[in-house]
Write a protein that holds these residues in place. Structure first.
Motif, PDB file in Angstrom:
ATOM      1  N   MET A 268     -46.247 -32.399 -31.921  1.00  0.00           N
ATOM      2  CA  MET A 268     -45.988 -33.821 -31.717  1.00  0.00           C
ATOM      3  C   MET A 268     -45.820 -34.147 -30.232  1.00  0.00           C
ATOM      4  N   SER A 269     -45.105 -33.294 -29.527  1.00  0.00           N
ATOM      5  CA  SER A 269     -44.884 -33.536 -28.100  1.00  0.00           C
ATOM      6  C   SER A 269     -46.188 -33.456 -27.318  1.00  0.00           C
ATOM      7  N   GLY A 272     -48.521 -36.383 -28.438  1.00  0.00           N
ATOM      8  CA  GLY A 272     -47.937 -37.637 -27.968  1.00  0.00           C
ATOM      9  C   GLY A 272     -48.073 -37.789 -26.469  1.00  0.00           C
ATOM     10  N   GLN A 275     -51.674 -38.646 -25.591  1.00  0.00           N
ATOM     11  CA  GLN A 275     -51.968 -40.043 -25.902  1.00  0.00           C
ATOM     12  C   GLN A 275     -51.412 -40.978 -24.839  1.00  0.00           C
ATOM     13  N   LEU A 276     -50.203 -40.687 -24.367  1.00  0.00           N
ATOM     14  CA  LEU A 276     -49.608 -41.527 -23.329  1.00  0.00           C
ATOM     15  C   LEU A 276     -50.399 -41.444 -22.031  1.00  0.00           C
TER      16      LEU A 276
END
Length: 318
Positions: A268-269, A272, A275-276
């Motif tokens: 997830m990290s 995520g 994506q950022l």
């Protein structure tokens, strides 16, 4: 007789103005050119403006344009280029790191037919190894991504023929990287290497934030490759996530499922964060589109000391 404009943006350079003006005068009075020394005050808060006004009383070649606020170095240079009337325009900084003694060399190259004479800083006295190395890597980075070659060590100390100035005036984007814009003109050019001496007085106004903004303007303003990188990164990590899904399904089929809190959090990290990053790259371009479509003026002139009257005038330039 040919006319030369020397454009100098200043911001809190009270300690340097008189010494710089004297050095320019010594060089130009030994030449056969008519000339003007055009200071662009970029919202100085010290007494730089008053010193220049006093200087104008006995130096008619000295002119002053005061911007309404601090717009930044690149906009101040743009204002000078918009205002200069010379057959050739020399842009340089007023802290003596762009040596006035090089001006005759630039003029000689210009007389040989070069429309752009670009100085190349080979070294800067007193600058740390880290700053030199990061500068070198930045130019390699931007040239790897851009279709326009930006010369390593290139500075805003250059000569532009009137034809090149008129062409450059047609570039009206707000986030400006003049080194790339000049390189994109395509006129015949020459290079003059030099070693930049230390500042005559004071500290550099280019802090880390301003340097990062200029670097970003150079990359984003002359390349769409970061957008392509974002797309490629998305494809790569989409493939990795698919492989991770296959692994999870295999483990489930083998009844070897172990609570995988660590794996989930790492995945997830990682995704995520990617994506950022991608959203940030896209946002940088979208933000610049937003700035440009508003079509606001690049700057406002608060006062032009080349006017016959001494009243403040407010002029905009798009």
């Amino acid at each position: 007789m040919k006319f030369i404009s020397i454009v100098v943006p200043i911001y809190n350079e009270a300690e340097n103005v008189l010494h710089f003006a004297a050095a320019v005068k010594e060089v130009m009075e030994n030449s056969h050119y008519k000339w003007e020394l055009l200071f662009i005050d970029d919202g100085s808060r010290d007494n730089s403006v008053q010193i220049i006004r006093d200087l104008q009383r006995w130096e008619p070649q000295v002119k002053l344009i005061m911007l309404a606020r601090n717009y930044g170095h690149q906009i101040a240079l743009t204002c000078g280029l918009d205002s200069a009337q010379g057959d050739a325009v020399i842009t340089m900084d007023g802290d003596m790191q762009h040596p006035p003694a090089l001006i005759p060399v630039l003029l000689e190259k210009w007389e040989e037919g070069c429309k752009v004479v670009q100085t190349i800083r080979k070294d800067t006295e007193g600058v740390s190894w880290l700053k030199k190395e990061t500068s070198r890597l930045y130019y390699r980075f931007i040239n790897a991504m851009s279709t326009v070659e930006v010369y390593s060590g290139g500075s805003d100390f250059r000569l532009l023929d009137r034809e090149a100035v008129e062409a450059l005036r047609q570039y009206r984007e707000h986030d400006r990287f003049l080194r790339g814009m000049v390189s994109s003109l395509g006129f015949k050019r020459a290079e003059v290497p030099f070693v930049a001496p230390p500042r005559f007085a004071g500290k550099s106004k280019y802090n880390l934030g301003k340097m990062l903004k200029l670097a970003t303007d150079g990359v984003v303003g002359f390349s769409v490759i970061p957008l392509r990188w974002a797309f490629y990164m998305g494809l790569v990590f989409a493939l990795l996530s698919f492989l991770l899904l296959c692994h999870a399904l295999w483990e489930y089929a083998q009844h070897q499922v172990v609570p995988g809190w660590t794996t989930i959090m790492v995945a997830m990290s990682m995704f995520g964060g990617i994506q950022l990053v991608i959203m940030g790259i896209i946002g940088e371009y979208v933000g610049r589109i937003f700035t440009e479509v508003k079509n606001r003026p690049l700057y406002f002139v608060k006062h032009n000391m080349d006017c016959d009257n001494d009243e403040e005038t407010h002029t905009k330039c798009g």
